[in-house]
Write a protein that holds these residues in place. Structure first.
Motif, PDB file in Angstrom:
ATOM      1  N   THR A  64       0.757  -1.133   0.060  1.00  0.00           N
ATOM      2  CA  THR A  64       0.112   0.147  -0.088  1.00  0.00           C
ATOM      3  C   THR A  64       0.987   1.356  -0.013  1.00  0.00           C
ATOM      4  O   THR A  64       0.451   2.156  -0.883  1.00  0.00           O
ATOM      5  CB  THR A  64      -0.864   0.183   1.250  1.00  0.00           C
ATOM      6  N   PRO A  65       1.865   1.365   0.651  1.00  0.00           N
ATOM      7  CA  PRO A  65       2.614   2.648   0.703  1.00  0.00           C
ATOM      8  C   PRO A  65       3.479   2.784  -0.835  1.00  0.00           C
ATOM      9  O   PRO A  65       3.489   3.673  -0.917  1.00  0.00           O
ATOM     10  CB  PRO A  65       3.784   2.431   1.656  1.00  0.00           C
ATOM     11  N   LEU A  66       3.740   1.540  -1.138  1.00  0.00           N
ATOM     12  CA  LEU A  66       4.344   1.668  -2.730  1.00  0.00           C
ATOM     13  C   LEU A  66       3.486   2.310  -3.716  1.00  0.00           C
ATOM     14  O   LEU A  66       3.753   3.143  -4.421  1.00  0.00           O
ATOM     15  CB  LEU A  66       4.677   0.250  -3.131  1.00  0.00           C
ATOM     16  N   LYS A  67       2.079   1.976  -3.511  1.00  0.00           N
ATOM     17  CA  LYS A  67       1.097   2.393  -4.471  1.00  0.00           C
ATOM     18  C   LYS A  67       0.952   4.068  -4.166  1.00  0.00           C
ATOM     19  O   LYS A  67       0.797   4.644  -5.052  1.00  0.00           O
ATOM     20  CB  LYS A  67      -0.251   1.870  -4.154  1.00  0.00           C
ATOM     21  N   LYS A  68       0.975   4.505  -2.894  1.00  0.00           N
ATOM     22  CA  LYS A  68       0.855   5.880  -2.596  1.00  0.00           C
ATOM     23  C   LYS A  68       1.932   6.745  -3.132  1.00  0.00           C
ATOM     24  O   LYS A  68       1.920   7.847  -3.513  1.00  0.00           O
ATOM     25  CB  LYS A  68       0.524   5.916  -1.260  1.00  0.00           C
ATOM     26  N   LYS A 110      22.003   1.491  -8.561  1.00  0.00           N
ATOM     27  CA  LYS A 110      21.624   2.604  -7.462  1.00  0.00           C
ATOM     28  C   LYS A 110      20.265   2.764  -7.600  1.00  0.00           C
ATOM     29  O   LYS A 110      19.375   2.778  -6.342  1.00  0.00           O
ATOM     30  CB  LYS A 110      22.095   4.067  -8.181  1.00  0.00           C
ATOM     31  N   CYS A 111      19.360   2.598  -8.578  1.00  0.00           N
ATOM     32  CA  CYS A 111      18.139   2.309  -8.543  1.00  0.00           C
ATOM     33  C   CYS A 111      17.508   1.092  -7.722  1.00  0.00           C
ATOM     34  O   CYS A 111      16.526   1.351  -6.875  1.00  0.00           O
ATOM     35  CB  CYS A 111      17.323   2.464  -9.997  1.00  0.00           C
ATOM     36  N   ALA A 112      18.087   0.114  -8.013  1.00  0.00           N
ATOM     37  CA  ALA A 112      17.622  -1.220  -7.064  1.00  0.00           C
ATOM     38  C   ALA A 112      17.821  -1.078  -5.602  1.00  0.00           C
ATOM     39  O   ALA A 112      17.018  -1.340  -4.919  1.00  0.00           O
ATOM     40  CB  ALA A 112      18.453  -2.188  -7.839  1.00  0.00           C
ATOM     41  N   ASP A 113      18.877  -0.072  -5.130  1.00  0.00           N
ATOM     42  CA  ASP A 113      19.456  -0.106  -3.996  1.00  0.00           C
ATOM     43  C   ASP A 113      18.173   1.072  -3.313  1.00  0.00           C
ATOM     44  O   ASP A 113      17.673   0.762  -2.224  1.00  0.00           O
ATOM     45  CB  ASP A 113      20.710   0.527  -3.733  1.00  0.00           C
ATOM     46  N   PHE A 114      17.810   1.998  -4.091  1.00  0.00           N
ATOM     47  CA  PHE A 114      16.577   2.739  -3.810  1.00  0.00           C
ATOM     48  C   PHE A 114      15.489   2.242  -3.403  1.00  0.00           C
ATOM     49  O   PHE A 114      14.962   2.476  -2.425  1.00  0.00           O
ATOM     50  CB  PHE A 114      16.746   3.795  -4.933  1.00  0.00           C
ATOM     51  N   ALA A 115      15.277   1.471  -4.338  1.00  0.00           N
ATOM     52  CA  ALA A 115      13.740   0.511  -4.321  1.00  0.00           C
ATOM     53  C   ALA A 115      13.875  -0.360  -2.897  1.00  0.00           C
ATOM     54  O   ALA A 115      12.966  -0.516  -2.355  1.00  0.00           O
ATOM     55  CB  ALA A 115      13.370  -0.069  -5.599  1.00  0.00           C
ATOM     56  N   HIS A 116      14.966  -0.907  -2.971  1.00  0.00           N
ATOM     57  CA  HIS A 116      15.031  -1.984  -1.825  1.00  0.00           C
ATOM     58  C   HIS A 116      15.219  -1.055  -0.414  1.00  0.00           C
ATOM     59  O   HIS A 116      14.508  -1.674   0.679  1.00  0.00           O
ATOM     60  CB  HIS A 116      16.384  -2.636  -1.728  1.00  0.00           C
ATOM     61  N   ALA A 117      15.627  -0.012  -0.288  1.00  0.00           N
ATOM     62  CA  ALA A 117      15.596   1.000   1.000  1.00  0.00           C
ATOM     63  C   ALA A 117      14.181   1.235   1.201  1.00  0.00           C
ATOM     64  O   ALA A 117      13.573   1.260   2.445  1.00  0.00           O
ATOM     65  CB  ALA A 117      16.408   2.188   0.739  1.00  0.00           C
ATOM     66  N   PHE A 118      13.306   1.542   0.220  1.00  0.00           N
ATOM     67  CA  PHE A 118      11.897   2.016   0.522  1.00  0.00           C
ATOM     68  C   PHE A 118      11.307   0.821   1.030  1.00  0.00           C
ATOM     69  O   PHE A 118      10.286   0.908   1.971  1.00  0.00           O
ATOM     70  CB  PHE A 118      11.427   2.395  -0.950  1.00  0.00           C
ATOM     71  N   MET A 119      11.553  -0.367   0.272  1.00  0.00           N
ATOM     72  CA  MET A 119      10.787  -1.559   0.866  1.00  0.00           C
ATOM     73  C   MET A 119      11.319  -1.833   2.402  1.00  0.00           C
ATOM     74  O   MET A 119      10.087  -2.685   3.071  1.00  0.00           O
ATOM     75  CB  MET A 119      10.972  -2.702  -0.022  1.00  0.00           C
ATOM     76  N   LEU A 120      12.448  -1.533   2.794  1.00  0.00           N
ATOM     77  CA  LEU A 120      12.723  -1.870   3.897  1.00  0.00           C
ATOM     78  C   LEU A 120      11.968  -0.795   5.221  1.00  0.00           C
ATOM     79  O   LEU A 120      11.919  -1.205   6.434  1.00  0.00           O
ATOM     80  CB  LEU A 120      14.068  -1.578   4.473  1.00  0.00           C
ATOM     81  N   GLY A 121      11.309   0.309   4.482  1.00  0.00           N
ATOM     82  CA  GLY A 121      10.776   1.039   5.315  1.00  0.00           C
ATOM     83  C   GLY A 121      11.068   2.389   5.574  1.00  0.00           C
ATOM     84  O   GLY A 121      10.639   3.377   6.242  1.00  0.00           O
ATOM     85  N   PHE A 122      12.074   2.810   4.801  1.00  0.00           N
ATOM     86  CA  PHE A 122      12.642   4.231   4.736  1.00  0.00           C
ATOM     87  C   PHE A 122      11.692   5.126   3.809  1.00  0.00           C
ATOM     88  O   PHE A 122      11.084   4.670   2.706  1.00  0.00           O
ATOM     89  CB  PHE A 122      14.059   4.355   4.137  1.00  0.00           C
ATOM     90  N   ASP A 123      11.734   6.333   4.319  1.00  0.00           N
ATOM     91  CA  ASP A 123      10.693   7.181   3.425  1.00  0.00           C
ATOM     92  C   ASP A 123      11.438   7.456   1.765  1.00  0.00           C
ATOM     93  O   ASP A 123      12.632   7.484   2.167  1.00  0.00           O
ATOM     94  CB  ASP A 123      10.701   8.742   4.248  1.00  0.00           C
ATOM     95  N   VAL A 124      10.616   7.997   1.013  1.00  0.00           N
ATOM     96  CA  VAL A 124      11.143   8.268  -0.178  1.00  0.00           C
ATOM     97  C   VAL A 124      12.125   9.309  -0.235  1.00  0.00           C
ATOM     98  O   VAL A 124      13.369   9.441  -0.804  1.00  0.00           O
ATOM     99  CB  VAL A 124       9.999   8.693  -1.300  1.00  0.00           C
ATOM    100  N   ILE A 125      11.878  10.319   0.714  1.00  0.00           N
ATOM    101  CA  ILE A 125      12.869  11.675   0.810  1.00  0.00           C
ATOM    102  C   ILE A 125      14.316  11.110   1.149  1.00  0.00           C
ATOM    103  O   ILE A 125      15.255  11.818   0.823  1.00  0.00           O
ATOM    104  CB  ILE A 125      12.249  12.638   1.741  1.00  0.00           C
ATOM    105  N   ASP A 126      14.208  10.343   2.250  1.00  0.00           N
ATOM    106  CA  ASP A 126      15.585   9.726   2.634  1.00  0.00           C
ATOM    107  C   ASP A 126      16.191   8.963   1.587  1.00  0.00           C
ATOM    108  O   ASP A 126      17.395   8.896   1.532  1.00  0.00           O
ATOM    109  CB  ASP A 126      15.489   9.298   4.203  1.00  0.00           C
TER     110      ASP A 126
END
Length: 230
Positions: A64-68, A110-126
């Motif tokens: 759900t956070p990914l869709k938003k 870099k993009c894969a690490d960015f997406a993985h960090a978001f899946m772990l719970g980090f905010d998009v801004i971070d």
């Protein structure tokens, strides 16, 4: 005769020295080749024209956070990094691939690490900082890796990590310039190598039972040393 020959030899040597100083031998000119200037190779050129892929799984609680936040994730990856991205609804994973105009092959990772960090719970801004800075990465560990705790002892350890209203976690983040996610018994830290080490040491001290006041005093000293380095 001997004296006259010695005088002639001395005069000849002196004349040769005068000629050497007056007309020094010419040194051969050395020409150095200029440094070649090569253009950076694009991703499809490095991989022999083949398209490269990366796949990042989406946990159930992050669907759900990914869709938003999809537009906030899609825009920097597609427009800035020149990487194609899509959401595979059937497999529940984010798929990335290079394009012919991808400037660097490292952009895909870099993009894969960015997406993985978001899946772990980090905010998009971070997490988006991982696209713009090379020295950032994520380190994860569990509470049981530091100390085996069960039941109420584990709950109290998690409470010490967060603090009242999250004050302890925010204090560690601000002092070490990192971002911390506490997901059940797993802890994820986003930052540079030196800052992650300081944050991890503080979190381990809290897990082992150190009071927050003692950890704060250590953080002040360490943050002062880090400021001096900068």
């Amino acid at each position: 005769m001997e004296s006259s020959s010695a005088a002639v030899t001395t005069t000849t040597a002196a004349a040769m020295e005068v000629d050497a100083t007056a007309n020094p031998p010419r040194q051969p000119s050395v020409q150095f080749a200029q440094k070649p200037n090569f253009r950076p190779l694009k991703a499809h050129e490095i991989s022999g024209g083949q398209i490269q892929f990366r796949k990042v799984s989406v946990p159930p609680h992050r669907y759900t956070p990914l869709k938003k936040a999809w537009l906030e994730i899609y825009t920097p990856i597609y427009e800035e990094m020149k990487i194609d991205i899509r959401m595979n609804l059937k497999a529940r994973r984010v798929e990335l691939k290079t394009r012919p105009d991808t400037p660097e092959v490292g952009n895909l990772q870099k993009c894969a690490d960015f997406a993985h960090a978001f899946m772990l719970g980090f905010d998009v801004i971070d997490a988006v900082a991982m696209l713009r800075m090379d020295e950032l990465y994520v380190e994860s560990f569990e509470i049981k890796d530091v100390k085996t705790l069960k039941g109420e002892h584990l709950s109290r350890a998690i409470g010490r990590l967060s603090g009242k209203g999250g004050r302890t976690k925010f204090a560690i983040e601000n002092s070490t310039r990192t971002r911390i996610v506490i997901a059940d018994t797993k802890i994820h830290i986003l930052g540079s190598f030196a800052n992650i080490k300081v944050a991890r040491d503080s979190l381990c001290s809290l897990i082992l039972g150190s009071p927050a006041a003692k950890v704060y005093s250590k953080l002040r000293a360490v943050s002062a040393r880090l400021a001096e380095r900068l």
